[in-house]
Design an enzyme around this catalytic site. Structure first.
Site, PDB file in Angstrom:
ATOM      1  CD1 TRP A 287      -1.226   2.557   2.311  1.00 36.78           C
ATOM      2  CD2 TRP A 287      -2.965   1.623   1.080  1.00 36.78           C
ATOM      3  NE1 TRP A 287      -1.988   3.505   2.107  1.00 36.78           N
ATOM      4  CE2 TRP A 287      -3.291   2.921   1.464  1.00 36.78           C
ATOM      5  CE3 TRP A 287      -3.926   0.911   0.195  1.00 36.78           C
ATOM      6  CZ2 TRP A 287      -4.606   3.710   1.264  1.00 36.78           C
ATOM      7  CZ3 TRP A 287      -4.963   1.741   0.158  1.00 36.78           C
ATOM      8  CH2 TRP A 287      -5.308   2.841   0.470  1.00 36.78           C
ATOM      9  CG  ASN A 289      -1.344   6.605   2.658  1.00 38.80           C
ATOM     10  OD1 ASN A 289      -1.088   5.559   3.206  1.00 38.80           O
ATOM     11  ND2 ASN A 289      -1.478   7.801   3.607  1.00 38.80           N
ATOM     12  CG  ASP A 290      -0.872  11.006   3.196  1.00 42.77           C
ATOM     13  OD1 ASP A 290      -1.849  10.611   2.611  1.00 42.77           O
ATOM     14  OD2 ASP A 290      -1.014  11.349   4.432  1.00 42.77           O
ATOM     15  CD  GLN A 306       2.376   7.934   6.479  1.00 45.30           C
ATOM     16  OE1 GLN A 306       1.661   7.457   7.153  1.00 45.30           O
ATOM     17  NE2 GLN A 306       3.661   8.036   6.725  1.00 45.30           N
ATOM     18  CG  PHE A 347       0.198   8.538  11.068  1.00 45.41           C
ATOM     19  CD1 PHE A 347       0.602   7.228  10.938  1.00 45.41           C
ATOM     20  CD2 PHE A 347      -0.881   9.204  11.422  1.00 45.41           C
ATOM     21  CE1 PHE A 347      -0.689   6.488  11.080  1.00 45.41           C
ATOM     22  CE2 PHE A 347      -2.055   8.354  11.400  1.00 45.41           C
ATOM     23  CZ  PHE A 347      -1.729   6.967  11.432  1.00 45.41           C
ATOM     24  NE  ARG A 406      -4.218  13.425  10.852  1.00 44.83           N
ATOM     25  CZ  ARG A 406      -5.254  13.702  11.429  1.00 44.83           C
ATOM     26  NH1 ARG A 406      -5.392  13.495  12.777  1.00 44.83           N
ATOM     27  NH2 ARG A 406      -6.342  13.568  10.830  1.00 44.83           N
TER      28      ARG A 406
END
Length: 703
Positions: A287, A289-290, A306, A347, A406
């Site tokens: 996976w 993401n960001d 991420q 994160f 965050r």
């Protein structure tokens, strides 16, 4: 003697030995109702068993047959109970499948004997992410054999994961619950290959060296033939003994399941897969993401992101790392930032080149790269690298900022001569971007905050119309909507109240590169990459992609300056030939006209008329223009485009999972999820087209 022998035979054979006693079903939930004697309260359980996944629920798996108990009826806010008729305990164990929320006493299944709860169990999920998969759980109930009991399934939670899934309740003399198994490896090879089966039960895995847990993560570990192999880099433990612990069925074996290797799993096949995008970044496995930590240093564009290295879905948040010399041909370096411990995930955040070595972690001749990220258990943390981002060391006084928020974005403010951290902040029930300052990236002081932005901020300065005497600051967050204004290093003062928007559709949590080199005219480039959220590739070892890298500019507009984004010029290096495959001029048609055929990934640059509708059919995905509304639409994404002199310039990029559209010199950008039709490799057009060119695009993964 005969009678004594017969008596002895009866003593050893009757009743049946425990291993020979058949299972006793309690409930399989395959009927239209829960069955005689089952009673419900509240609304969560409905009138009967669910048939798998309920509306707006993630896919439910792991149950047997078609029916199960699923209290997501009406969503997580629904509550209630489901109580069985009285049963008599006649076996050593009660086995059942369970999933859903991990809220003890609130989303659970309870066993009551004499009116008291003597056993209880919950689902596995209590934080964002997770899976709706059901797995076996076992109660040892031997001490209650012969007694009457009642089973109560409870949903008394209205928040996230406020539901419970249960199926296949069975009394048995054999337990089905998974147990922790272990196998020790002498680490002589740099990698361990782990088999993954998408949809299999999620298993917790630990890597232990000595007495220390050095890695811990969740994985859909395949007991048989895997869908793909995940790879764990264990080179840091070479020469040591590493024990792998995993929660597995008692009859499973770790030896032979997890395989030491000299290379990345299927290294010769990665990037060659049928559905792999040709020019958008995707992680080789897992996976994505960001985008995180975008920074240019020593001739390399660094893309951190991420990443779940062990599965196709969100979870196990690490920082992946890749570098490129041209923003398209990426080389992956594996995991750059590991979680401190299970549950304390790494994160989003950012990275900078500390060119003056203000931190003291490098030298002026060899300055460090410094990153900031959100440790979900501790707060905003700092790490640094002195080997061009290949390895990172945490600041020993982390966290440097602790608050409700965050996603720290670091920048150097030249006039103020200090570092700034722009970070999403939650205070008083509102959403803010807070600004903290530091002289050395170590000690941070709160400066100010501005309301109305949600997660993943970015902050940078750009010249208007490339005039270095006319600078404006841009502040935006995850949704890409932005404000222009002035920033003195401590406070952002916007020029206007209403945010403006550049991107539409599948675009989220974008970030721009720190320390980018100068472009044309000597001005520093501002290059941005966003997560193309929801662009997915079913049946592959990888999931999600980054949007195409774009160069951002500010241009004058009637209502003040606005931001534009256009694909970076390096894209031209992927054009299959210097000359376009097709060059068009003066096309006017009311019926679809074929412009090009036999295409996979491609780029189209054209100018189209806006006095009447047009349709551009891109391998089955239609881009349309409505002249009455002045809107472009594609796969459910719509954006207003103000045409100039009855026409609009377009740049369209088509890859194996997406369509991206840039209109009016990049004043409007659209990102759309679209898997091209296998049997349609054409571009068709109807409407008025003044001019146009089509290029085939080569794979950025070609060696």
């Amino acid at each position: 003697m005969i009678r004594c022998a017969a008596l002895l035979f009866l003593l050893v054979s009757s009743p049946l030995a425990a291993a020979d006693r058949a299972d006793l079903p309690v409930a399989d939930f395959e009927g239209d109702t829960y069955g005689d004697g089952w009673k419900t309260t509240g609304t969560a359980f409905g009138k009967g068993p669910a048939r798998g996944t309920l509306p707006n629920q993630m896919p439910v798996s792991g149950h047997l047959g078609k029916g199960l108990v699923n209290s997501y009826l009406g969503g997580d806010t629904a509550t209630g109970t489901l109580t069985s008729p009285e049963i008599r305990i006649e076996r050593k164990y009660i086995n059942f499948l369970i999933g859903g929320g991990k809220h003890p006493g609130k989303t659970c299944i309870n066993l009551l004997v004499g009116g008291k709860i003597v056993r209880t169990a919950t689902g596995p999920n209590d934080t964002a992410g997770g899976s709706e998969h059901l797995d076996w759980h076992t109660w040892d109930v031997a001490e209650f054999e012969g007694k009457a009991a009642v089973i109560v399934i409870v949903d008394d939670e209205k928040g996230g994961w406020g539901h419970i899934n249960v199926d296949q309740i069975v009394q048995s003399d054999a337990k089905k619950r998974a147990e922790v198994l272990a196998h020790t490896f002498d680490i002589e090879k740099p990698y361990l290959h782990l088999p993954v089966k998408t949809g299999a039960p999620v298993r917790r895995v630990k890597f232990v060296v000595g007495k220390e847990t050095v890695r811990e993560f969740d994985i859909e570990l395949a007991p048989g033939a895997p869908d793909f192999w995940a790879t764990a880099d264990v080179s840091a433990f070479k020469g040591k003994k590493l024990t792998v612990e995993a929660l597995l069925p008692a009859d499973a074996r770790l030896a032979g399941l997890i395989v030491p290797a000299d290379t990345w799993a299927n290294a010769d096949k990665v990037y060659q897969e049928k559905h792999r995008p040709l020019f958008h970044f995707t992680s080789r496995v897992g996976w994505l993401n960001d985008p995180n930590g975008l920074v240019y240093a020593n001739g390399e564009w660094h893309l951190f992101y991420q990443h779940n290295p062990f599965g196709r879905e969100w979870g196990n948040m690490h920082w992946g790392h890749a570098t490129s010399g041209d923003l398209f041909r990426w080389k992956e370096h594996g995991v750059a930032l590991y979680p401190k411990k299970y549950g304390d995930w790494a994160f989003s955040g950012s990275a900078v080149a500390d060119k003056e070595n203000t931190s003291g972690w490098g030298t002026k001749e060899k300055p460090p790269l410094v990153l900031a990220y959100t440790s979900t258990d501790r707060g905003e943390c700092i790490a640094y690298s002195v080997d061009n981002g290949r390895t990172w060391k945490e600041y020993d006084k982390n966290p440097v900022v602790k608050h409700a928020g965050r996603d720290p974005k670091l920048i150097w403010h030249e006039k103020a001569k200090h570092w700034v951290m722009a970070v999403y902040d939650e205070l008083g029930g509102k959403q803010w971007i807070a600004f903290h300052t530091s002289p050395d990236l170590k000690e941070w002081k709160f400066a100010s905050r501005i309301e109305g932005f949600y997660e993943c901020p970015d902050l940078f300065a750009l010249p208007v119309d490339e005039n270095p005497e006319k600078i404006k600051w841009v502040l935006y967050a995850a949704d890409g909507k932005y404000l222009l204004g002035d920033f003195d290093g401590t406070e952002f003062k916007p020029d206007f109240k209403e945010k403006k928007q550049l991107w539409h559709g599948r675009f989220y949590a974008a970030q721009s590169f720190d320390n980018a080199p100068a472009g044309a005219g000597g001005l520093q480039r501002r290059v941005q990459i966003g997560w193309a959220q929801g662009v997915t590739f079913p049946g592959t070892p990888f999931n999600q992609q980054m949007a195409v890298p774009v160069e951002l500019r500010l241009v004058s507009a009637p209502d003040g300056a606005c931001m534009t984004g256009t694909p970076v010029r390096e894209l031209e290096s992927l054009r299959d030939k210097k000359e376009p495959l097709v060059q068009l001029k003066g096309l006017d048609t009311n019926t679809p006209s074929v412009l090009a055929e036999n295409l996979d990934a491609f780029e189209m640059v054209c100018t189209v008329g806006t006095e009447s509708p047009f349709v551009l059919n891109l391998r089955g995905t239609k881009l349309t223009y409505d002249p009455t509304k002045k809107t472009l639409s594609c796969n459910g994404v719509t954006a207003r485009v103000d045409s100039r002199a009855g026409s609009v310039p377009l740049q369209v990029l088509v890859d194996r999972g997406s369509v991206e559209v840039f209109a009016n010199g990049g004043r409007v950008a659209m990102s759309v999820a679209a898997i091209p039709a296998e049997n349609n490799r054409k571009v068709e057009f109807s409407g008025h087209l003044s001019s146009g060119s089509v290029w085939r695009l080569k794979s950025a993964w070609e060696k």
